[in-house]
Design an enzyme around this catalytic site. Structure first.
Site, PDB file in Angstrom:
ATOM      1  N   TYR A   8      -3.440 -10.170  15.931  1.00 55.52           N
ATOM      2  CA  TYR A   8      -3.393  -9.073  14.961  1.00 55.52           C
ATOM      3  C   TYR A   8      -4.665  -8.218  15.063  1.00 55.52           C
ATOM      4  O   TYR A   8      -4.602  -6.990  15.147  1.00 55.52           O
ATOM      5  CB  TYR A   8      -3.257  -9.641  13.540  1.00 55.52           C
ATOM      6  CG  TYR A   8      -3.485  -8.616  12.459  1.00 55.52           C
ATOM      7  CD1 TYR A   8      -2.463  -7.747  12.079  1.00 55.52           C
ATOM      8  CD2 TYR A   8      -4.734  -8.489  11.840  1.00 55.52           C
ATOM      9  CE1 TYR A   8      -2.678  -6.782  11.100  1.00 55.52           C
ATOM     10  CE2 TYR A   8      -4.948  -7.533  10.863  1.00 55.52           C
ATOM     11  CZ  TYR A   8      -3.924  -6.679  10.493  1.00 55.52           C
ATOM     12  OH  TYR A   8      -4.131  -5.723   9.533  1.00 55.52           O
TER      13      TYR A   8
ATOM     14  N   ARG B 178       1.892  -7.849  -3.951  1.00 59.49           N
ATOM     15  CA  ARG B 178       1.558  -8.437  -2.657  1.00 59.49           C
ATOM     16  C   ARG B 178       2.629  -9.465  -2.298  1.00 59.49           C
ATOM     17  O   ARG B 178       3.015 -10.285  -3.159  1.00 59.49           O
ATOM     18  CB  ARG B 178       0.199  -9.124  -2.792  1.00 59.49           C
ATOM     19  CG  ARG B 178      -0.361  -9.725  -1.533  1.00 59.49           C
ATOM     20  CD  ARG B 178      -0.724  -8.682  -0.559  1.00 59.49           C
ATOM     21  NE  ARG B 178      -1.918  -9.026   0.217  1.00 59.49           N
ATOM     22  CZ  ARG B 178      -2.141  -8.511   1.426  1.00 59.49           C
ATOM     23  NH1 ARG B 178      -1.285  -7.677   1.976  1.00 59.49           N
ATOM     24  NH2 ARG B 178      -3.249  -8.819   2.066  1.00 59.49           N
TER      25      ARG B 178
ATOM     26  N   SER C 197       1.473  -7.302   9.501  1.00 58.00           N
ATOM     27  CA  SER C 197       0.152  -7.423   8.874  1.00 58.00           C
ATOM     28  C   SER C 197      -0.279  -8.861   8.581  1.00 58.00           C
ATOM     29  O   SER C 197      -1.350  -9.066   8.043  1.00 58.00           O
ATOM     30  CB  SER C 197       0.131  -6.606   7.579  1.00 58.00           C
ATOM     31  OG  SER C 197       1.100  -7.108   6.693  1.00 58.00           O
TER      32      SER C 197
ATOM     33  N   ALA D 241       2.462   1.272   8.337  1.00 58.63           N
ATOM     34  CA  ALA D 241       3.392   0.254   8.828  1.00 58.63           C
ATOM     35  C   ALA D 241       2.724  -0.588   9.908  1.00 58.63           C
ATOM     36  O   ALA D 241       2.083  -0.057  10.799  1.00 58.63           O
ATOM     37  CB  ALA D 241       4.640   0.924   9.413  1.00 58.63           C
TER      38      ALA D 241
ATOM     39  N   ASP E 244       0.831  -1.212   0.000  1.00 57.85           N
ATOM     40  CA  ASP E 244       0.000   0.000   0.000  1.00 57.85           C
ATOM     41  C   ASP E 244       0.859   1.254   0.000  1.00 57.85           C
ATOM     42  O   ASP E 244       0.526   2.239  -0.670  1.00 57.85           O
ATOM     43  CB  ASP E 244      -0.900   0.029   1.243  1.00 57.85           C
ATOM     44  CG  ASP E 244      -2.077  -0.922   1.141  1.00 57.85           C
ATOM     45  OD1 ASP E 244      -2.344  -1.433   0.034  1.00 57.85           O
ATOM     46  OD2 ASP E 244      -2.729  -1.160   2.175  1.00 57.85           O
TER      47      ASP E 244
ATOM     48  N   SER F  96      -8.539  -2.649  10.083  1.00 61.08           N
ATOM     49  CA  SER F  96      -8.731  -3.875   9.306  1.00 61.08           C
ATOM     50  C   SER F  96     -10.092  -4.523   9.515  1.00 61.08           C
ATOM     51  O   SER F  96     -10.643  -4.526  10.629  1.00 61.08           O
ATOM     52  CB  SER F  96      -7.644  -4.869   9.714  1.00 61.08           C
ATOM     53  OG  SER F  96      -7.955  -6.154   9.263  1.00 61.08           O
TER      54      SER F  96
ATOM     55  N   GLU G  30     -10.404  -7.542   9.737  1.00 62.19           N
ATOM     56  CA  GLU G  30     -10.178  -8.638  10.693  1.00 62.19           C
ATOM     57  C   GLU G  30     -10.772  -8.289  12.057  1.00 62.19           C
ATOM     58  O   GLU G  30     -11.039  -9.176  12.868  1.00 62.19           O
ATOM     59  CB  GLU G  30      -8.673  -8.899  10.854  1.00 62.19           C
ATOM     60  CG  GLU G  30      -8.075  -9.789   9.791  1.00 62.19           C
ATOM     61  CD  GLU G  30      -8.551 -11.232   9.863  1.00 62.19           C
ATOM     62  OE1 GLU G  30      -8.397 -11.866  10.909  1.00 62.19           O
ATOM     63  OE2 GLU G  30      -9.080 -11.722   8.843  1.00 62.19           O
TER      64      GLU G  30
END
Ligand code: G4F
Length: 327
Positions: A152, A187, A87, A84, A14, A128, A130
């Protein structure tokens, strides 16, 4: 003079896409990166090679408060994009303390520095999907409760609320994107999409026999990183800071991803993909689907690249890359 943007994680997927986007918008772009060695085919510096003369990179670690203070004080950015982070969700189960040190402390370091020396700087944080974890409602929007299941995701929830707290308590212009999975040709191969497309290319070129994966039935809402970087920028151009879901609204399984990627080169994934339980996670997020209607309404943002086109771009890139390596 154009605006100044500072990007943490500038050499990541990104970070490099955002740097390219902001340069086109006339920004002076500065990046922070941690000096790490690069593994072949995935070199962090490669992602910035086309713009390396147009951006200024500072070496620094977001865990290091004094170094971050020094860089922010020197650059005095108008906008700080904090990308940062550790991830990889799977890896976070073995690295709880790095999540606390890097993701949470790193984020609080930056917010604390801005509050003290540069409160006018706009701040973006990549949160995220997640965070929704074992989802309590589908599709997920900005009002869906978080139910994180990995170190995470728990770390990202802590960051999310810190960003919000600095907005509400100290009146800073801070925004979170609740970013659903997003990928592109650059990626890292540790993530399932690139692991698949890179393997498809290697199998096609006769350099690999099998692809071992974990949970093929996991479903994700996969978008395209450059589209999402455009949304990050738009968030900081609004009159008011806020949080936004950034997603495509479509959900697909890892199995579907494999099927389309292998089909692209005329192969059947069933002949090559095998499940290896070592890639299962101690706790899995089974399905994520984002509702990006707020971003559409307020930011005028919509994803341009959807699932099949994303896979095509990644497979084409890897076919060429592996083809060249194979010469
Ligand atoms: O590609 P993944 O590793 O991405 P994951 O865990 O969804 O996280 C990514 O998206 C998040 C946004 O929702 C970001 F916050 C995060 O930083 C990251 O960018 O795994 C996707 C799915 C998972 O369900 C995983 O269990 O693919 C499944 N999977 C199946 N086999 C695999 C594999 N994942 C990986 N990495 N490797 C496999 O072999």
């Amino acid at each position: 003079m154009g605006k100044k943007a500072l990007i943490t994680g500038a050499s990541g997927m990104d970070g490099s896409n955002l740097a390219r986007f902001l340069l086109k918008k006339g920004y002076k772009v500065y990046g922070i990166e941690r000096r790490v060695s690069c593994d072949s085919g995935n070199c962090r510096h490669n992602r910035l090679s086309d713009i390396e003369n147009e951006i200024e990179i500072f070496i620094g670690d977001i865990r290091d408060y004094n170094r971050m203070f020094e860089i922010i004080n020197k650059v005095k950015p108008d906008e700080l994009y904090h990308l940062a982070a550790l991830s990889q969700v799977g890896i976070s189960f073995k690295n709880e303390f790095e999540i606390i040190d890097s993701n949470i402390k790193g984020t609080v370091n930056l917010l604390h520095i801005l509050k003290n020396i540069l409160p006018e700087c706009k701040f973006f944080h990549a949160s995220s999907s997640e965070q929704f974890g074992k989802v309590l409602k589908s599709p997920q929007n900005e009002n869906t409760p978080f139910n994180p299941v990995s170190p995470y995701a728990i770390g990202k929830v802590a960051c999310f609320f810190n960003v919000k707290m600095y907005r509400n308590a100290y009146n800073l212009f801070t925004c979170n994107s609740i970013t659903f999975n997003h990928e592109c040709e650059h990626r890292p191969t540790q993530f399932v999409t690139r692991k698949i497309t890179h393997a498809v290319a290697k199998i096609y070129h006769g350099l690999q026999d099998k692809l071992y994966l974990g949970n093929l039935d996991a479903r994700r809402d996969w978008g395209y990183s450059p589209d999402y970087c455009r949304a990050f920028y738009l968030m900081l151009q609004q009159n008011k800071p806020d949080d936004y879901v950034i997603a495509t609204g479509e959900t697909h399984s890892v199995r579907e991803f494999c099927k389309i990627a292998f089909n692209k080169v005329g192969l059947n994934y069933k002949d090559y993909v095998e499940v290896d339980p070592k890639f299962y996670r101690p706790a899995e997020v089974n399905v994520l689907t984002g509702d990006y209607s707020k971003a559409k309404k307020v930011l005028g943002w919509e994803p341009k690249v959807k699932f099949e086109e994303l896979i095509s771009k990644m497979v084409d890139y890897d076919l060429e890359l592996v083809g060249k390596e194979n010469v």
